[in-house]
Design an enzyme around this catalytic site. Structure first.
Site, PDB file in Angstrom:
ATOM      1  N   ASP A  15     -26.994  18.043  44.570  1.00  0.00           N
ATOM      2  CA  ASP A  15     -27.061  18.401  43.163  1.00  0.00           C
ATOM      3  C   ASP A  15     -28.212  17.574  42.572  1.00  0.00           C
ATOM      4  O   ASP A  15     -28.653  16.595  43.190  1.00  0.00           O
ATOM      5  CB  ASP A  15     -25.729  18.088  42.487  1.00  0.00           C
ATOM      6  CG  ASP A  15     -25.731  18.418  41.005  1.00  0.00           C
ATOM      7  OD1 ASP A  15     -26.271  19.486  40.640  1.00  0.00           O
ATOM      8  OD2 ASP A  15     -25.207  17.618  40.209  1.00  0.00           O
ATOM      9  N   ASP A  17     -29.058  16.976  38.567  1.00  0.00           N
ATOM     10  CA  ASP A  17     -28.779  16.224  37.344  1.00  0.00           C
ATOM     11  C   ASP A  17     -27.525  15.371  37.542  1.00  0.00           C
ATOM     12  O   ASP A  17     -26.458  15.878  37.859  1.00  0.00           O
ATOM     13  CB  ASP A  17     -28.586  17.181  36.151  1.00  0.00           C
ATOM     14  CG  ASP A  17     -28.858  16.497  34.827  1.00  0.00           C
ATOM     15  OD1 ASP A  17     -28.998  15.261  34.810  1.00  0.00           O
ATOM     16  OD2 ASP A  17     -28.929  17.191  33.802  1.00  0.00           O
ATOM     17  N   ASP A 212     -22.129  14.913  41.732  1.00  0.00           N
ATOM     18  CA  ASP A 212     -21.498  13.965  40.810  1.00  0.00           C
ATOM     19  C   ASP A 212     -20.271  14.537  40.111  1.00  0.00           C
ATOM     20  O   ASP A 212     -19.683  13.872  39.275  1.00  0.00           O
ATOM     21  CB  ASP A 212     -22.515  13.505  39.756  1.00  0.00           C
ATOM     22  CG  ASP A 212     -22.883  14.622  38.783  1.00  0.00           C
ATOM     23  OD1 ASP A 212     -23.203  15.741  39.259  1.00  0.00           O
ATOM     24  OD2 ASP A 212     -22.837  14.389  37.555  1.00  0.00           O
TER      25      ASP A 212
END
Length: 273
Positions: A15, A17, A212
């Site tokens: 991922d 961001d 995240d």
């Protein structure tokens, strides 16, 4: 202790961001992990649910932060949507699109053409110039039988101003007026990950996704059959996993720790590299 399964990994999906950067600030270890993977020649890809930008635009953003990632290593939900539809319609088809360049350009490259009426598919990505007229047109096309495709279901989008509506807000409006739920391509569905894995020529069992959020990255990995790592530089923390239906295979503070763990796994089993 290094997990033994880490030595079997042949492909990494990240991922972006909250993992490689936050806003326009690189996160610790982002540059170093990319350089390590390039040095080792290990296949990897960056996955983003955001369909507003193109891979070239993301590559430029990363380069400005000192993270050298080629555009071909970046896979957006817009690119995944076009690839998914190309598998359904090899010759292309008429589409009605709500979205920006990151969705429109890959669809057109894949042989799809935009129409206002008579669409076979209604493709919806985040559109920051969304109007009632666009919603109305999409509603009418879906009600007339066009298949409803969503690049991603993210209900919100973090910005410097705060949390703002994401593509999921547009989808909610269209679901409300059509009673039709979309086929979702991006995370937390498995489709985007499986398309990336297929492009890289590996199997889900040999793949690891680093994210995240448990409700997008980890859940998508679980559905696709990959290993998962939660990095604690973004949204979710260990306390958030208490009620999560999926658990990560590994939790690390940041990419600095992950890089060290990966290097140690390789050092213990050099014949796998």
């Amino acid at each position: 202790m290094i997990p033994t399964w880490l030595r079997t990994i042949r492909c990494l999906l990240f991922d972006v961001d909250g993992v490689l950067y936050r806003g326009n600030q690189p996160l610790p270890g982002a540059r170093e992990i990319v350089l390590l993977l390039e040095e080792r020649g290990l296949p990897y890809m960056l996955l983003t649910n955001n369909a507003t930008g193109t891979p070239a635009q993301y590559a430029a953003k990363l380069a400005a932060m000192g993270i050298p990632v080629p555009a071909e290593r970046i896979f957006t939900s817009g690119e995944a949507t076009a690839l998914y539809l190309k598998k359904q319609e090899p010759a292309g088809a008429p589409v009605y699109v709500i979205g920006e360049a990151g969705l429109i350009e890959p669809l057109e490259r894949a042989g799809f053409w935009r129409v206002e009426r008579g669409a076979r598919y209604v493709c919806v990505g985040l559109d920051r110039q969304l109007t009632y007229e666009k919603l109305k047109r999409a509603c009418l096309e879906i009600r007339a039988g066009a298949r409803f495709i969503a690049s991603n279901p993210d209900t919100t989008l973090p910005t410097e101003e705060g949390i703002v509506p994401g593509n999921g807000a547009t989808l909610a409006a269209l679901v409300a007026c059509t009673d039709v739920r979309p086929t979702v391509i991006g995370k937390p569905e498995a489709t985007m990950l499986l398309l990336a894995i297929e492009r890289l020529g590996v199997s889900p069992a040999e793949t690891l996704i680093i994210g995240d959020r448990w409700d997008t990255d980890l859940l998508a990995g679980h559905r696709a059959g990959t290993r998962t790592v939660l990095v604690l530089t973004g949204i979710h923390q260990p306390a958030d996993l208490v009620h999560s239906p999926v658990q990560p295979d590994l939790i690390v503070d940041d990419l600095v720790v992950f890089r060290q763990t990966l290097a140690e796994a390789w050092a213990e089993s050099p014949e796998t590299r």
